[in-house]
Structure formats: C-alpha cells, structure tokens
Design an enzyme around this catalytic site. Structure first.
Site, PDB file in Angstrom:
ATOM      1  N   GLU A 154      36.666  22.448 -78.370  1.00  0.00           N
ATOM      2  CA  GLU A 154      37.398  23.562 -77.909  1.00  0.00           C
ATOM      3  C   GLU A 154      37.225  23.749 -76.132  1.00  0.00           C
ATOM      4  OE1 GLU A 154      39.358  24.871 -79.647  1.00  0.00           O
ATOM      5  OE2 GLU A 154      38.760  24.929 -81.498  1.00  0.00           O
ATOM      6  N   HIS A 212      33.113  31.411 -78.986  1.00  0.00           N
ATOM      7  CA  HIS A 212      33.935  31.274 -80.243  1.00  0.00           C
ATOM      8  C   HIS A 212      33.199  31.193 -81.434  1.00  0.00           C
ATOM      9  CE1 HIS A 212      36.837  29.891 -82.804  1.00  0.00           C
ATOM     10  NE2 HIS A 212      36.334  28.388 -82.909  1.00  0.00           N
ATOM     11  N   HIS A 251      33.269  32.081 -86.133  1.00  0.00           N
ATOM     12  CA  HIS A 251      34.068  32.053 -87.254  1.00  0.00           C
ATOM     13  C   HIS A 251      33.667  33.426 -88.328  1.00  0.00           C
ATOM     14  CE1 HIS A 251      34.745  27.249 -87.056  1.00  0.00           C
ATOM     15  NE2 HIS A 251      35.467  28.204 -85.947  1.00  0.00           N
ATOM     16  N   HIS A 292      41.363  31.392 -88.192  1.00  0.00           N
ATOM     17  CA  HIS A 292      40.497  30.485 -87.517  1.00  0.00           C
ATOM     18  C   HIS A 292      39.123  31.023 -87.262  1.00  0.00           C
ATOM     19  CE1 HIS A 292      39.610  27.119 -84.510  1.00  0.00           C
ATOM     20  NE2 HIS A 292      38.338  27.352 -85.046  1.00  0.00           N
TER      21      HIS A 292
HETATM   22  P1  13P Z   1      32.783  21.713 -81.962  1.00  0.00           P
HETATM   23  O1  13P Z   1      31.831  21.507 -82.961  1.00  0.00           O
HETATM   24  O2  13P Z   1      33.661  20.597 -81.415  1.00  0.00           O
HETATM   25  O3  13P Z   1      32.474  22.833 -80.904  1.00  0.00           O
HETATM   26  O4  13P Z   1      33.830  22.514 -82.897  1.00  0.00           O
HETATM   27  C1  13P Z   1      33.735  23.550 -83.676  1.00  0.00           C
HETATM   28  C2  13P Z   1      34.850  24.719 -83.710  1.00  0.00           C
HETATM   29  O5  13P Z   1      34.772  25.786 -84.205  1.00  0.00           O
HETATM   30  C3  13P Z   1      36.263  24.346 -83.506  1.00  0.00           C
HETATM   31  O6  13P Z   1      37.115  25.146 -83.317  1.00  0.00           O
HETATM   32 ZN    ZN Z   2      36.699  26.901 -84.715  1.00  0.00          ZN
END
Ligand code: 13P
Ligand code: ZN
Length: 269
Positions: free
Chosen positions: A119, A142, A144, A214
């Site tokens: 990302e 970022h 989840h 996401h």
């Molecule tokens: P990365 O392992 O490349 O950081 O990706 C994780 C992710 O949450 C992608 O949206």
């Molecule tokens: Zn992600």
C-alpha cells in the site's frame, strides 16, 4: 548486528512506537496474517551520517511523481510482514527508505532490504498530500478493524457522514477525539493508485477514512494519535453492535448534546 537505531534515541522511540501500535493491532484482532501497514515520516530525525548511507536495494519505482517527497525518509512496514512480528522485531519486518531526487523512486537504506508495504502508493500519496498542505502529521496507519469493516457491508452506512454521526453519537469521546469524523471510500482495488487518489481526496475533510469492505486508514501527528482515532471509532462501533445484539436500537446522544460538545471542545465540525 549494527542498526540505524543505535545511538539515535529519538529515531528508536519513533520505531518503538510503531512496534507498540503493531502489537495493539494484532491484539485487537485487526491484523490477520500480514493485514495492515504503518508508515512514518522520519525526515526530521535524519542526520548527515544517515544521509550518506549507501542504499541496500536497487532503485525501486513508486509509479508516480510525488513532488513533496524529494529527499524524505520513511520507516515502513514490509510487504507481507506480520504486525505481530513488527511488534517484536521492527527492523526485521520494516525498513527505512529514502525518496530519490526524481521524486518517483526510492531506495532502502536500513537495516535490512525489506520491501515496503504493497500500500506504499497510498501511504506515500498521503504523506505527499500532508506535506503539501503544510501539515505536521507524520504517521499513516492502515488496519482491518472487524466492527468498522463489517459496518461497510450495509449500503446505508456508506452514505456521506451517516457512520460519522452514528459513531459520534455512541459516546462523547468519539465526538471529541475523532472530531473530523470518518470519510467513506467506495471499494477500490487494494494497493491501487485509484485507492491512493480517493484516499487523499477524502483527507481534505477527514483524518480517518474507511476503505469499503477492506479497512481503515488514518493520519496523525504520530502513530499513537493515528491509532487512537481508529480505536475510538471502533469502541463506538462496538457499543452500537452491543446494543443491537441486546435487541434494541441505541438512542445515541442528541444533536443538542453533540453541539454542546462541539462548543466545549472547540471542535472543527
Ligand atoms: P502489506 O503486507 O503489503 O502491507 O499488505 C497488507 C494490507 O493490508 C494490504 O491492504
Ligand atoms: Zn489492507
């Protein structure tokens, strides 16, 4: 092994804070496998010795020009690396990168040639945008979060500011400590420039944005602040879900009570 953090307590503190937050993300169940990523702008902590450090990777293209990032330095989680591992061994699961003078490529300089997160387009676009507007924000997170992502599977919650108002009304803290609310970005391919562009557009109005179905992306002065805003929103989501699971619709604080908070805390919205 020698580390860029050796004898640099201010830099080590920043990286340790990233590791601490990575641990929280894992403990909260928001970071399955390699889920989520963190980057911090560490340019202010870079000394001449670091500026002269030789690259330990080839030149890697970003895929776009980010004019405000010339010569800047970032600590980035590695792609495919786990938050639970970043928590314990940050320099094995993340790396320091230097943006080159063309503003469209970078090299890894320390400690290990760990390729940054997939990302990176979104993260670097956010930092580029923040610098451009004269912001002192240094961190982008970022992750989840289960509750907040679940809410995006309901189209009614994707309308502008519906979730902001709902989450603000669950507990006064959310109104006070996430005062710009939660922006919504319709589903886009992970890692894409389309997602990066939509994200920086929403940052004009929000510090935390939702990537539909996401995850959440937030920016702040430092990694703790960026984490705290997501944590606060998630707390509100849990209060909402707990009330619903007890079989009733939560009433929420009134518009009048929220207005009172806005005035008392001198909030922007
Ligand atoms: P990365 O392992 O490349 O950081 O990706 C994780 C992710 O949450 C992608 O949206
Ligand atoms: Zn992600």
């Amino acid at each position: 092994m020698k580390s860029i953090l050796d004898n640099r307590p201010a830099l080590a503190k920043q990286v340790n804070d990233v590791a601490e937050v990575a641990g929280y993300l894992w403990q909260k169940g928001w970071a399955e496998r390699n889920g989520g990523n963190i980057t911090i702008n560490i340019t202010d902590l870079i000394d001449d010795e670091i500026k002269n450090m030789k690259p330990i990777s080839d030149v890697i293209q970003i895929g776009r020009q980010l004019p405000n990032l010339k010569g800047r330095y970032f600590f980035c989680k590695g792609t495919n690396k786990r938050m639970r591992d970043l928590a314990r061994w940050p320099m094995e699961n993340g790396s320091v990168i230097r943006i080159l003078d063309d503003c469209s490529s970078y090299v890894i300089i320390a400690d290990n040639p760990v390729k940054p997160t997939s990302e990176l387009a979104s993260h670097l676009s956010m930092h580029n945008y923040l610098i451009g507007r004269g912001s002192t924000y240094k961190a982008a997170v970022h992750t989840h979060p289960i509750d907040l992502v679940a809410m995006t599977h309901n189209p009614a919650f994707l309308e502008k500011d519906v979730l902001t108002n709902l989450l603000w009304s669950m507990i006064p803290e959310t109104r006070a400590f996430c005062p710009r609310g939660l922006g919504i970005i319709p589903y886009k391919m992970p890692s894409s420039f389309e997602l990066a562009d939509a994200t920086i557009k929403e940052l004009e109005e929000y510090d935390v944005v939702m990537w539909e179905k996401h995850g959440v992306c937030s920016v702040g002065e430092d990694v703790m602040e960026a984490f705290d805003m997501i944590d606060t929103l998630s707390k509100s989501a849990q209060i909402y879900l707990t009330a619903k699971s007890m079989g009733f619709e939560p009433t929420g604080t009134t518009q009048e009570q929220m207005k009172e908070l806005k005035e008392a805390f001198n909030l922007p919205k």
